[in-house]
Every structure is written in structure tokens, then in C-alpha cells.
Design a protein around this motif. Structure first.
Motif, PDB file in Angstrom:
ATOM      1  N   LEU A   1       4.314 -12.311   7.651  1.00  0.00           N
ATOM      2  CA  LEU A   1       3.572 -11.146   8.136  1.00  0.00           C
ATOM      3  C   LEU A   1       3.806  -9.929   7.253  1.00  0.00           C
ATOM      4  CD1 LEU A   1       4.089 -11.521  11.982  1.00  0.00           C
ATOM      5  CD2 LEU A   1       1.981 -11.869  10.696  1.00  0.00           C
ATOM      6  N   LEU A   2       5.025  -9.751   6.782  1.00  0.00           N
ATOM      7  CA  LEU A   2       5.309  -8.631   5.876  1.00  0.00           C
ATOM      8  C   LEU A   2       4.557  -8.786   4.559  1.00  0.00           C
ATOM      9  CD1 LEU A   2       9.134  -8.049   6.454  1.00  0.00           C
ATOM     10  CD2 LEU A   2       7.244  -6.558   7.150  1.00  0.00           C
ATOM     11  N   VAL A   3       4.459 -10.003   4.059  1.00  0.00           N
ATOM     12  CA  VAL A   3       3.675 -10.244   2.839  1.00  0.00           C
ATOM     13  C   VAL A   3       2.218  -9.899   3.089  1.00  0.00           C
ATOM     14  CG1 VAL A   3       2.825 -12.033   1.279  1.00  0.00           C
ATOM     15  CG2 VAL A   3       5.244 -11.975   1.890  1.00  0.00           C
ATOM     16  N   SER A   4       1.688 -10.297   4.254  1.00  0.00           N
ATOM     17  CA  SER A   4       0.282  -9.995   4.579  1.00  0.00           C
ATOM     18  C   SER A   4       0.056  -8.494   4.679  1.00  0.00           C
ATOM     19  CB  SER A   4      -0.096 -10.672   5.897  1.00  0.00           C
ATOM     20  OG  SER A   4      -0.056 -12.070   5.773  1.00  0.00           O
ATOM     21  N   LEU A   5       0.988  -7.801   5.318  1.00  0.00           N
ATOM     22  CA  LEU A   5       0.861  -6.348   5.428  1.00  0.00           C
ATOM     23  C   LEU A   5       0.923  -5.686   4.061  1.00  0.00           C
ATOM     24  CD1 LEU A   5       2.988  -5.480   8.586  1.00  0.00           C
ATOM     25  CD2 LEU A   5       0.596  -4.858   8.204  1.00  0.00           C
ATOM     26  N   LYS A   6       1.832  -6.152   3.221  1.00  0.00           N
ATOM     27  CA  LYS A   6       1.984  -5.583   1.885  1.00  0.00           C
ATOM     28  C   LYS A   6       0.668  -5.642   1.121  1.00  0.00           C
ATOM     29  CE  LYS A   6       4.197  -6.641  -2.542  1.00  0.00           C
ATOM     30  NZ  LYS A   6       5.137  -7.559  -3.245  1.00  0.00           N
ATOM     31  N   HIS A   7       0.012  -6.783   1.136  1.00  0.00           N
ATOM     32  CA  HIS A   7      -1.220  -6.934   0.374  1.00  0.00           C
ATOM     33  C   HIS A   7      -2.406  -6.243   1.052  1.00  0.00           C
ATOM     34  CE1 HIS A   7       0.486  -9.462  -2.700  1.00  0.00           C
ATOM     35  NE2 HIS A   7       1.021 -10.258  -1.789  1.00  0.00           N
ATOM     36  N   THR A   8      -2.428  -6.248   2.371  1.00  0.00           N
ATOM     37  CA  THR A   8      -3.506  -5.561   3.087  1.00  0.00           C
ATOM     38  C   THR A   8      -3.475  -4.063   2.823  1.00  0.00           C
ATOM     39  OG1 THR A   8      -3.495  -7.227   4.848  1.00  0.00           O
ATOM     40  CG2 THR A   8      -4.522  -5.107   5.353  1.00  0.00           C
ATOM     41  N   LEU A   9      -2.277  -3.489   2.800  1.00  0.00           N
ATOM     42  CA  LEU A   9      -2.137  -2.043   2.649  1.00  0.00           C
ATOM     43  C   LEU A   9      -2.231  -1.571   1.199  1.00  0.00           C
ATOM     44  CD1 LEU A   9       0.742  -1.478   5.209  1.00  0.00           C
ATOM     45  CD2 LEU A   9      -1.580  -0.553   5.379  1.00  0.00           C
ATOM     46  N   SER A  10      -2.205  -2.486   0.265  1.00  0.00           N
ATOM     47  CA  SER A  10      -2.265  -2.105  -1.142  1.00  0.00           C
ATOM     48  C   SER A  10      -3.552  -1.327  -1.433  1.00  0.00           C
ATOM     49  CB  SER A  10      -2.215  -3.348  -2.034  1.00  0.00           C
ATOM     50  OG  SER A  10      -2.291  -2.986  -3.393  1.00  0.00           O
TER      51      SER A  10
END
Length: 233
Positions: free
Chosen positions: A151-160
Motif C-alpha cells: 500500500l505504501l508503494v501504491s501511495l508513493k506512485h499515486t502521489l508522485s
């Protein structure tokens, strides 16, 4: 005269998302603190379940943080916490469900594990309570850590390259995600005060990975820009 009371648990992000939404909408309320293991029977008698937050408005009882936010948006639509378009609203709902239904419970499992391994008897007692209430095992804890990492990886890329999770305005997706991330790495005391003995309970080592620093920097920015007050007990 209208009366509004929120039964809330200070360290719970489910409660925090409601407190934040009420503050964002400028809606005053009386606060009643909930103590785990002590107030459950009272909440059960009131709502038929044992979880907080619970909002009571002119005698109307509303349990569940999402139900409270739905009531709040309908009764006080401005300033809006939901986008106008149905498509964007659907995306907000997806983020909310992912955060409150997946990230929150998985992060809570990691906290239970740290409490159980604490050298402090009171912390161990709290860990036994939460482990019993929500279920805990070494296997479940390890799976929770893997889920949280994904989930943290998904958030990282979504927020980029983005300021907000959905569209170009602050929404319940941002409010909910920022609140839930407190279970992995708390915001600094100038944004969200936690007593020194309590803060390490919320510190998940995985969240300290520099790969996710942008996610927590975003969370802190949401608090600075949209919480507009230091969160205190």
C-alpha cells in the motif's frame, strides 16, 4: 438548541478522520473520551456494537466513521469534502475503503505485535487486549507488514507529481489517508501531539524506509494545510 457530541478515542485514526472533518466543516461538538476495555458495554448498549467514533446529534445516534462523514456532508455540504463529479466521488470512496478497511486494520495488527513484545507490563496488557479483540498471530503480523508495504508503494506512485489523491482539491480521500498513516509513523508533535511513552508504539520500522519519505511528507503537508490546528487530547 442543537446539541452534538462525539464519542472518540484520541489515538484512533477512525476517530481522527471524524474530528478532522468536523473541524474542517467548522461544526462545534462536545467531546466524550472512550477508554478501550472500559467503555465497550456502554457503547454496545447505545449502538449495538463496541467501536468508536459515535456521533450523537439531537438524540440521533450515528456509529461508524463513514456513516458520520456521510451525514456530515449531507447536513453541512460546504466546505465540500467530496468532489462534484460521480467519477471522482467513486475514486474517493475507493481510497476511503482501502484505507479504513485494509491499511488501518493491517497497521493495527503491527501495533498489537509491538505491544505484545514490549518490556512494559502495561503495554503488554494493552497488546493482549487488542490481540484478543482483533485476533493476532505471528503469521498474520507478517502478512500485515507485506500488505502495508504494498500500500505504501501504491501511495508513493499515486502521489508522485500530485498534491491530492483525487482531482485538484482536498477531499475525504486525503483526510482519511493522512489520518490512517498515523498508525505507521506519527506526525511530529507540532501537528499531532503524542506523549513520549506512547509515540514508539506507532512507529513501524517499515515506514522509516527512505523510499516512503515522500508519502509521510505529503501526510504532514495535509495536516499543515488542512487540519489548521495542533491535534491534542
Amino acid at each position: 438548541m442543537s446539541t452534538t457530541k462525539l464519542i472518540t478515542m484520541y489515538g484512533s485514526p477512525w476517530s481522527e478522520r471524524v474530528r478532522w472533518a468536523l473541524a474542517f466543516k467548522g461544526m462545534p461538538y462536545e467531546k466524550e473520551n472512550y477508554e478501550p476495555g472500559v467503555d465497550e458495554e456502554k457503547i454496545k448498549k447505545l449502538t449495538g456494537q463496541a467501536l468508536v467514533p459515535v456521533l450523537i446529534v439531537d438524540g440521533k445516534v450515528i456509529p461508524d466513521s463513514t456513516a458520520i462523514l456521510e451525514w456530515l456532508e449531507a447536513s453541512r455540504p460546504e466546505p465540500a469534502l467530496l468532489p462534484r463529479s460521480e467519477k471522482d466521488r467513486a475514486q474517493v470512496t475507493l481510497w476511503e475503503e482501502l484505507m479504513i478497511g485494509v491499511l488501518g486494520p493491517q497497521a493495527r495488527a503491527l501495533i498489537s505485535g509491538r505491544l505484545l513484545r514490549s518490556s512494559e507490563p502495561e503495554m503488554q496488557k494493552a497488546g493482549q487486549y487488542f490481540a484478543g479483540k482483533y485476533g493476532h498471530s505471528a503469521y498474520a503480523e507478517e502478512q500485515a507488514r507485506l500488505t502495508v508495504k504494498r500500500l505504501l508503494v501504491s501511495l508513493k506512485h499515486t502521489l508522485s507529481g500530485r498534491q491530492y489523491l483525487v482531482g485538484d482539491a482536498f477531499s475525504r480521500a486525503d483526510l482519511t489517508t493522512a489520518s490512517m498513516l498515523m498508525l505507521l509513523r506519527p506526525a511530529p508533535d507540532e501537528l499531532f501531539f503524542l506523549p513520549a511513552p506512547v509515540r514508539p508504539i506507532y512507529e513501524e520500522p517499515l515506514a522509516a524506509d527512505s523510499a516512503f519519505s515522500a508519502v509521510f511528507a505529503w501526510r504532514d503537508q495535509m495536516y499543515k494545510k488542512h487540519r489548521c490546528e495542533v491535534v491534542k487530547p
